[in-house]
Scaffold this active site. Sequence first.
Site, PDB file in Angstrom:
ATOM      1  N   GLU A   1       1.735   1.650  10.781  1.00  0.00           N
ATOM      2  CA  GLU A   1       0.203   1.439  10.928  1.00  0.00           C
ATOM      3  C   GLU A   1      -0.269   2.611  11.478  1.00  0.00           C
ATOM      4  O   GLU A   1      -1.332   2.765  12.100  1.00  0.00           O
ATOM      5  CB  GLU A   1      -0.094   0.524  12.203  1.00  0.00           C
ATOM      6  CG  GLU A   1       0.396  -0.939  11.876  1.00  0.00           C
ATOM      7  CD  GLU A   1      -0.219  -1.765  10.821  1.00  0.00           C
ATOM      8  OE1 GLU A   1      -1.494  -1.311  10.440  1.00  0.00           O
ATOM      9  OE2 GLU A   1       0.231  -2.698  10.430  1.00  0.00           O
TER      10      GLU A   1
ATOM     11  N   LEU B   1       0.748  -1.165   0.128  1.00  0.00           N
ATOM     12  CA  LEU B   1      -0.081   0.072   0.156  1.00  0.00           C
ATOM     13  C   LEU B   1       0.832   1.431  -0.208  1.00  0.00           C
ATOM     14  O   LEU B   1       0.630   1.968  -0.850  1.00  0.00           O
ATOM     15  CB  LEU B   1      -0.791   0.107   1.241  1.00  0.00           C
ATOM     16  CG  LEU B   1      -1.788   1.324   1.444  1.00  0.00           C
ATOM     17  CD1 LEU B   1      -2.775   1.432   0.275  1.00  0.00           C
ATOM     18  CD2 LEU B   1      -2.483   1.382   2.791  1.00  0.00           C
TER      19      LEU B   1
END
Length: 385
Positions: free
Chosen positions: A364, A122
């Site tokens: 994250e 990503l």
Amino acid sequence: MDAADFSAVLSEVRRFVRERVVPLEAEIDEKDEMPTEIREAAKKMGLFGFALPEEYGGLGLSMYEEAQLMFELGYTTPSLRSMFGTNNGIAGHVLMVGGTEEQKAEWLPRIASGAVLASFALTEAEAGSDPSTLTTRAHLDGDDWVINGAKRYITNAPLADVFMVFARTDPDAPRTRGISTFLVPAGTPGLTVAPKDHKMGQFGAWTADVYFDDVRVPASALVGGESGLNRGFGTAMGCIAHGRVHISSLCVGMAERLVDESVEYARTRRQSGKLIGSFQLVQGLIADSMTDYYAGRATVLEAARAFDAGTDTKIGPSCTKYFASEMVWRVADRAVQVHGGAGYMRGVAVERFYRDARLFRIYEGTSQIQQVIIAKALLGEAARG
């Protein structure tokens, strides 16, 4: 999972971590490589699929159970967890959340067994904390999708068998609505993995850039099939929310280890003829770290309960990721302080964990991104001015 069975799993993992992995930590850090025997043992224990459904060969742990398992895995080098974390987390969950039944049947059993190592592609050079700005693109050419672009800091990329690739499929749509996800096997023509990154810490966990130059995949590679077209951003965010609780639990496990290292050192190290544990300022450092650990553990378990119940899958994961990652950094810093000069030396566990812990405040979603998510969720329109 049945409570007795889950207790047995935790006990087995605890023994594995403390008896087999902890003694190898310095070697893993120095060689930047996870020993093959540890990888194979993790496969046999089912650690590559603990969060994946039982019907696909996983253990099917709830978030609350997973958090407790991560407490045990976090007690040692985070490269152990990284080895199978993407299979269970952000990569495996792409298929759980958005895959077709055919895609789940084809890939999830192999991902759960560790026969296939999956990567979550990503992040980009200019699309990290805000992945909606990604520029990797995919367009239809006949019956195939053709992907072009580049990804950065992709965990397990040098070892991956398959990549979950996020690409813009509708350049005219709003940023969050024109992104799709593709299953791209390693070795597909046009896919290149750069040499592994040389990081500050977390050695043994490999990351690398990944490049896509006219990478051609069939229509069946679109995650979710036709219904998954332009829905990749939502899939990614759902996976990342789970990942935030997962990483928070890892931080708690590391904090426990750091407290144990600090206590043991203070019990045995002498200065001026006295154990340093008798000095009240050292006691204060240890008390603060234990309090941080205690609060972090409680926060994670509460967030995991709410996640399982579906009552909080946004603010809770962000709050616990923000608190736990900042918490373990404070605990690591105090652990080095308790050790004094010894804590700054290579080969001492707290020095290694100090380097390892720094990354938790970045991936994250950075601590600053968590602050924004929490504030916007609470303030609504007021946050937009």
